[in-house]
Design a protein around this motif. Structure first.
Motif, PDB file in Angstrom:
ATOM      1  N   GLY A   1       0.816  -1.207   0.000  1.00  0.00           N
ATOM      2  CA  GLY A   1       0.000   0.000   0.000  1.00  0.00           C
ATOM      3  C   GLY A   1       0.848   1.255   0.000  1.00  0.00           C
TER       4      GLY A   1
ATOM      5  N   GLY B   1       0.350   5.062   0.529  1.00  0.00           N
ATOM      6  CA  GLY B   1      -0.509   6.184   0.875  1.00  0.00           C
ATOM      7  C   GLY B   1      -1.853   5.828   1.471  1.00  0.00           C
ATOM      8  N   ASP B   2      -2.167   4.535   1.616  1.00  0.00           N
ATOM      9  CA  ASP B   2      -3.486   4.199   2.157  1.00  0.00           C
ATOM     10  C   ASP B   2      -3.513   4.186   3.681  1.00  0.00           C
ATOM     11  OD1 ASP B   2      -1.964   1.866   2.335  1.00  0.00           O
ATOM     12  OD2 ASP B   2      -3.758   0.613   2.334  1.00  0.00           O
ATOM     13  N   VAL B   3      -2.327   4.259   4.306  1.00  0.00           N
ATOM     14  CA  VAL B   3      -2.295   4.311   5.766  1.00  0.00           C
ATOM     15  C   VAL B   3      -2.059   5.757   6.187  1.00  0.00           C
ATOM     16  CG1 VAL B   3      -1.072   3.572   7.836  1.00  0.00           C
ATOM     17  CG2 VAL B   3      -1.533   1.938   6.011  1.00  0.00           C
ATOM     18  N   GLY B   4      -3.124   6.426   6.563  1.00  0.00           N
ATOM     19  CA  GLY B   4      -3.037   7.837   6.938  1.00  0.00           C
ATOM     20  C   GLY B   4      -3.247   8.014   8.431  1.00  0.00           C
TER      21      GLY B   4
ATOM     22  N   VAL C   1      -5.879   5.601  10.367  1.00  0.00           N
ATOM     23  CA  VAL C   1      -5.413   4.235  10.560  1.00  0.00           C
ATOM     24  C   VAL C   1      -4.277   4.213  11.596  1.00  0.00           C
ATOM     25  CG1 VAL C   1      -4.325   2.271   9.425  1.00  0.00           C
ATOM     26  CG2 VAL C   1      -6.114   3.540   8.246  1.00  0.00           C
TER      27      VAL C   1
ATOM     28  N   THR D   1      -6.495  -0.644   7.037  1.00  0.00           N
ATOM     29  CA  THR D   1      -6.467   0.251   5.884  1.00  0.00           C
ATOM     30  C   THR D   1      -7.668   1.156   6.044  1.00  0.00           C
ATOM     31  OG1 THR D   1      -6.366   0.391   3.473  1.00  0.00           O
ATOM     32  CG2 THR D   1      -7.835  -1.285   4.401  1.00  0.00           C
ATOM     33  N   PHE D   2      -7.696   2.260   5.340  1.00  0.00           N
ATOM     34  CA  PHE D   2      -8.809   3.178   5.488  1.00  0.00           C
ATOM     35  C   PHE D   2      -9.993   2.615   4.707  1.00  0.00           C
ATOM     36  CE2 PHE D   2     -10.905   7.414   4.739  1.00  0.00           C
ATOM     37  CZ  PHE D   2     -11.266   7.578   6.060  1.00  0.00           C
TER      38      PHE D   2
ATOM     39  N   LYS E   1     -13.043   3.311   3.911  1.00  0.00           N
ATOM     40  CA  LYS E   1     -13.828   4.031   2.901  1.00  0.00           C
ATOM     41  C   LYS E   1     -13.169   3.959   1.521  1.00  0.00           C
ATOM     42  CE  LYS E   1     -16.325   7.326   5.742  1.00  0.00           C
ATOM     43  NZ  LYS E   1     -16.267   8.684   6.279  1.00  0.00           N
ATOM     44  N   ASP E   2     -11.841   3.892   1.508  1.00  0.00           N
ATOM     45  CA  ASP E   2     -11.122   3.858   0.225  1.00  0.00           C
ATOM     46  C   ASP E   2     -10.828   2.428  -0.223  1.00  0.00           C
ATOM     47  OD1 ASP E   2     -11.149   6.541   0.449  1.00  0.00           O
ATOM     48  OD2 ASP E   2      -9.054   6.740   1.056  1.00  0.00           O
ATOM     49  N   ALA E   3     -11.343   1.450   0.522  1.00  0.00           N
ATOM     50  CA  ALA E   3     -10.925   0.084   0.238  1.00  0.00           C
ATOM     51  C   ALA E   3     -12.112  -0.813  -0.071  1.00  0.00           C
ATOM     52  CB  ALA E   3     -10.133  -0.458   1.427  1.00  0.00           C
TER      53      ALA E   3
ATOM     54  N   THR F   1      -2.202  -7.073  -0.010  1.00  0.00           N
ATOM     55  CA  THR F   1      -1.618  -5.896   0.655  1.00  0.00           C
ATOM     56  C   THR F   1      -0.225  -6.119   1.235  1.00  0.00           C
ATOM     57  OG1 THR F   1      -2.494  -6.462   2.843  1.00  0.00           O
ATOM     58  CG2 THR F   1      -3.944  -5.186   1.390  1.00  0.00           C
TER      59      THR F   1
END
Lengths: 557, 557
Positions: free
Chosen positions: A447, A449-452, A455, B494-495, B497-499, B544
C-alpha cells in the motif's frame, strides 16, 4: 515569456526540516528539473509503516514541464523513493555510473524503467534541460561517484552541493572539485543549496583513510574471526577492509542481502578492486577455514532486527556463529532512534564472549558529511549571494545559518525552508512565494498512501491497550430484545483466562446498557453501539486504568 | 548452624545486565537483607506498558528471613518500585533523611507504609540486621544524601557502592567517605559490588560544580527568558541555578509535576537553601515579570511527550510560552532510546526561534557515575578479594571486568552476574550457586503482572497491521446455513472508505470458506473459525502484504 525578469524557484519537497527522503525541484518559466528522490525510515509513532516517501503531487501536476531528474549519489535517502516516484513521472533521469547502476538494481524486482530515459553522465558534461544548463561536479562522500550539481539559468547560477564532506585523500583518488566551485564563485553564484547535516559539529570530518588505518590495527590484534559491520554502500570502507584482509592473509565472506548486492554491483562496475588471488568465499564454506583466517563483512551496523549481525548476535544466523574470542567491529554511528537496538546487539555479543569494537574505542567510522570548518570552506569558495541550508532538521538548518552569520550573511540572505516552501530568486532578491503541496506518503506492504492519520491513530490505540469486541444478537421483531450476548472477546488488553471476574463484570455492564436502550421506543443502531462503547469504556478504565479500543458488533436477526 | 564455614550469597534481582530496577539481596544463614527497589522504563517493544518492576518472588517466599531493606538514594531506578514491593514484604526500611523523605512522598497517594518500619539513618551508624552489621557510607552522586553500604558478616565484609562518582568538590560539602573505604580496605574487604554504568568511559567525570560555572556563563548572555530543563532530583543543580538567578536578579518559576514536588520536599527538608529574599514565583505570575527577569526550572529534559518542556516546545503549555530570543538550556544527556524525542523538542524550539543550549555546546550537564579512573581509585582503595560489577548492561559489566584485569584481578575473581544469579562467597572462594527466580513484572495502568508475553505479542501484531473482524450469523438448525455475513470490520488495517474493492473481495473469500465448511456433515466451530482466519489471512497478504489480526465472530441462532 523568457526575459531577464523571470524568477527562479527553489522548491524542496523532501529533506528539509528532516533527515531523509531528499528531493528538490527547481523551476524557471516552463522548465522544471528535479534532484534526487529518496526514502526516509519511519519514526516510531508510524506503527507498521515500512518506508516514507515524499509527496510528489506538485510534480505529478506539472509533469509536462519536468525536463529531467538528476541524482547526486546512490544512498537510499536519495534514490530509495525512485521506484515509487519515477513510474508516476516517466521523465529522463541522469546520474554517474555507479549511481545509475544502483538505481537500476532497484528496478530489477519491478517493471523496468525505460532505458531510453536513463542517462549515465560524467562530471563536467553540460546537459541542457529546458532553461537549465546542468553540470555535475565531483564531491567526496561515503559512497563513490557522488556529485553536486550546478544549474545555470538565464538569471544566474545556483549550486546544489548534494551530500558531501571535504576529503583531501579519498580512497579512489577522485577529489572533490573545489577548483570548479571556486571558479563558479568568481563568476558569481546566485544561491548555494548546502548540506547541513553536520553543521552543529565543530572542526572537520576525518578522511575515510583514517578508518582504513584503524581497521588494520584492530585486524592485527584479532585472534578469532573478524566480523565487520558497516553500511553496505560504503564501498571505500569495504575496499579498505578487503585490502587489509588480503595483506594479513584472511579470506573474506560477504553476508547480508544489501552487502552482497552492493559488493556484486561494485565489483561488476569496477568500483571494488579485488586482489589478484581469489579472496572471497561463500558463507557455506566458512566452516572450512580456520577462524583466524576469516573476515566477515556484514550488514546490521544499526541493530536492525532482521539484519545479519543481529542474527549472529542472537545465535540465529544459519552460517555465521559468533564465538568467544571473535572480534566484532561496528563501523558506524547509530542513526538517531537506533541507539537502543545497537546497544542490544553489543550486549548480546559480549554475552557470547566476543570482543566488540565501536567508534568510541577508535576511529572505525567517520561521517560522510562536512563539519563546520568544511562548510565554511565551501561557502567561502562558492561565495553565493544567497544561502539555502538543505538536508537537515531545523536544528541543522539553524546551525548552518549561524555559520552563515559568521561569514557575513544576514538573515535576509539565508532561507530556512520547510517542505513545499517556494524560494523565489531574482538576480538580487530572495523571497518566499506561495508554498506548494508537499509532505509524506507512507508505504505499508504493497500500500502506498493508504495508511493515513486515522489508521495510524487506531494502531496507536491498539498498541497501547488492545481491543475489546462486544458481540450481541438482537431480534429485529418489535419489541427488540437481546437474543444472545453481550459476549466479550479481547486481544492485547489483558490475559483473558486470568480475568474471568473482569469479563463477567463487563458482560453485566454491557447487558444493562443494552437493556436501557432496547426499552426505548426508537432504537437506533448508532445509539446502541455508542452506549456499549461508553459504558464499557468507563468500566474498563475504572477497573484497569486502560483504554482498549471497544468495537461493538451487533447482529440483528 | 552458625559457623565460620557458612557462605554469604549475593543475589542481584535487578540492575544487572540492565540499567534500571536496581535491587540486590544478601543472604547469610537465616538472614537476608535487601538493598534498593527500583523501576525501569519499558523498552519500546513493551507496548502500552507504563513501568517495569523487579520480580520479587524469591523475596516473597523468604519474607520471614528478611531483616531489612536498605536504600542508597532517592532516584527512581532505586526507589520507584518500593510502592509495589514493600506492601508485599512488610519489612523495616532504612535510608538517609532525603531518601526516606522521597520514598514517603511516593506513598502519599497510596496506603501509607507503617511508620514503625521506617528508619532514618546517618552514615556511620551501625545497624544490626540479623547476621549483618550494616553501615552506610557517604558517596557523591547526582542527588544529595546518597550512600553505599558496608555489610559486615561473620565471614567478612562486603561493600556495595551504590551509584557514585568521585566528586571532590560536592555542592553540599558532603564528601565521599573515601577514607572509610580505605580503612575497610586495609582490614580486608571480601567483595566489592560496584557501579559499572560508566565503565566504558575513559578519564574522570567532571564535578557538578563545573555545571554551575557554565550555567552562570549562559545566564549572563541570555536576553529573554531562561528555561532550564534538568532532572528534578538533581537538587544540587537546582541549587546552583537558583543561586545564579539570584545573583543576576532573576525570579525563578518551577514548572512540571516532579520538579515542583522535589523542590518542595528539598526546601522543607533543608536540602535547598533559598536566598533571603523571596525568589520563587508561581507560574500564574509569570506574565507580570519581564522576560529578562525570569528563570523557569522545568522537567522534560528527556523529551517525554507529556512533560512541561515538551509542551512548551509545541506551544501547548498553558502558562509558559517560549518566544523568539528565549534561551532553553537542556542540562541532561538523552537516556538511550530518548534521543529522537529530545531531538524533536530541540527542533520545535528552534522553529519558534529560541536559542537552544545542549551538552554539546558546553558543560551544562555532567554524569552522576564514575568513569574509568574513578572506578580504578575506588577498587584500589577497597582492595576487595572479589569484584562484582553491578548497575550496568553486559557491556558495562564487561568494561568493569576489563578494568579489574588492569588492576591484577583474574577472571575467576570477577563475577559477571545475571538476574537471579547466586554468587556464593566464602573467605577465599567465589562461585555460582543455583540461580533463583527473577525477572521483570510489567505494570500497565492498575495491572501488575497481568500483561505478559501473549498480550504483548497481540499488541505487536495489532500495532503493525491492525485488526480485521469477520462477523457471520449461522443457523443452529440442521443443515446449518449462513444467515448473514460475513461482514468485515477493520481498524488500523487500511482506510475502509477507500478500500471498498478489497473488502468486497474479502467478503467473497470469507463466504466461500464458510460455504465449504457448512456443507460438511460435521461442523465444528473451531474449524469454521480456522477456515476464515486462514483464507482471509492469505487473501489480505496477497493483496496488501500485511498481516492484520483476523478475529472471526460467529453468532449461532
Amino acid at each position: 515569456m523568457s526575459s531577464k525578469t523571470s524568477k527562479l524557484s527553489v522548491i524542496p519537497l523532501g529533506g528539509t526540516g528532516e533527515i531523509g527522503k531528499n528531493i528538490i525541484a527547481f523551476e524557471y518559466e516552463d522548465s522544471i528539473i528535479v534532484i534526487d528522490g529518496g526514502v526516509k525510515f519511519p519514526d516510531e509513532e508510524l506503527l507498521g509503516i515500512d518506508l516514507v516517501i515524499p509527496d510528489i503531487a506538485y510534480l505529478e501536476k506539472n509533469r509536462e514541464r519536468i525536463k529531467g531528474l538528476f541524482i547526486t549519489h546512490g544512498h537510499e535517502d536519495h534514490i530509495g523513493g525512485l521506484p515509487f516516484i519515477l513510474p508516476q513521472l516517466n521523465i529522463p533521469i541522469y546520474g554517474t555510473k555507479l549511481t545509475i547502476g544502483l538505481v537500476m538494481a532497484k528496478f530489477q524486482e519491478r517493471a523496468p524503467y525505460p532505458e531510453s530515459l536513463v542517462h549515465t553522465i560524467e562530471p563536467g558534461e553540460l546537459i541542457q534541460a529546458g532553461a537549465f544548463q546542468v553540470e555535475a561536479f565531483r564531491v567526496t562522500h561515503s559512497i563513490p561517484d557522488a556529485v553536486g550539481y550546478s544549474l545555470l539559468t538565464p538569471i544566474g547560477r545556483v549550486v546544489y552541493t548534494g551530500d558531501f564532506k571535504v576529503d583531501y585523500t579519498p580512497i579512489d583518488g577522485q577529489n572533490m572539485e573545489l577548483g570548479k566551485l571556486a571558479g563558479w564563485g568568481e563568476e558569481g553564484i546566485l544561491a548555494l543549496i548546502c548540506d547541513s547535516t553536520n553543521a552543529e559539529r565543530p572542526g572537520v570530518t576525518m578522511s575515510e583513510r583514517v578508518v582504513g588505518k584503524t581497521l588494520r590495527e584492530w585486524f592485527e590484534r584479532a585472534e578469532g574471526k573478524i566480523i565487520l559491520a558497516s553500511f553496505a554502500s560504503n564501498v571505500h570502507r569495504i575496499q579498505q577492509a578487503i585490502d587489509a584482509a588480503d595483506d594479513i592473509g584472511r579470506k573474506v565472506c560477504v553476508v547480508g542481502r544489501s552487502m552482497e548486492s552492493v559488493v556484486r554491483t561494485a565489483i561488476e562496475m569496477g568500483y571494488l578492486k579485488m586482489p589478484a588471488q581469489e579472496i572471497l568465499i561463500e558463507s557455506s564454506e566458512v566452516d572450512k577455514i580456520p577462524r583466524s583466517g576469516l573476515l566477515v563483512l556484514t550488514t546490521g551496523s544499526q541493530g536492525e532486527p532482521l539484519a545479519a549481525l543481529t542474527r549472529m548476535a542472537t545465535g540465529s544466523h544459519r552460517q555465521i556463529k559468533v564465538e568467544t574470542g571473535d572480534m566484532v567491529i561496528i563501523a558506524a554511528t547509530p542513526i538517531p532512534g537506533n541507539e537502543k537496538l545497537v546497544g542490544k546487539t553489543i550486549n548480546h555479543l559480549y554475552q557470547i564472549g566476543a570482543e566488540v569494537v565501536t567508534k568510541e574505542m577508535g576511529q572505525v567510522h567517520v561521517s560522510g558529511h562536512a563539519n563546520q570548518e568544511e562548510l565554511k570552506l565551501v561557502i567561502r569558495l562558492a561565495r553565493p549571494r544567497f544561502l539555502i541550508p538543505h538536508h537537515g532538521e531545523v536544528r541543522h538548518q539553524v546551525a548552518l545559518r549561524r555559520i552563515g552569520h559568521m561569514l557575513g550573511y544576514e538573515d535576509k540572505d539565508i532561507a530556512l525552508t520547510q517542505l513545499g516552501s517556494r524560494v523565489e530568486l531574482s538576480a538580487d532578491r530572495m523571497e518566499f512565494g506561495a508554498s506548494v503541496e508537499a509532505g509524506s506518503v507512507n508505504i505499508d506492504g504493497l500500500g502506498v498512501g493508504d495508511v493515513g492519520q486515522i489508521v495510524l491513530r487506531d494502531r496507536q490505540q491498539l498498541a497501547q491497550d488492545g481491543v475489546v469486541i462486544v458481540v450481541a444478537a438482537i431480534s429485529k421483531a418489535k419489541p427488540c430484545t437481546l437474543i444472545s450476548g453481550p459476549d466479550i472477546i479481547s486481544r492485547g488488553f489483558t490475559f483473558m483466562k486470568d480475568a474471568a471476574e473482569l469479563i463477567e463484570g463487563a458482560q453485566k455492564v454491557g447487558n444493562s446498557a443494552l437493556t436501557v436502550q432496547l426499552e426505548k421506543d426508537q432504537i437506533e443502531w448508532v445509539t446502541l453501539k455508542g452506549a456499549l462503547r461508553d459504558s464499557l469504556g468507563n468500566y474498563f478504565w475504572e477497573k484497569t486504568h486502560r483504554r482498549p479500543m471497544i468495537l461493538p458488533v451487533l447482529v440483528s436477526i
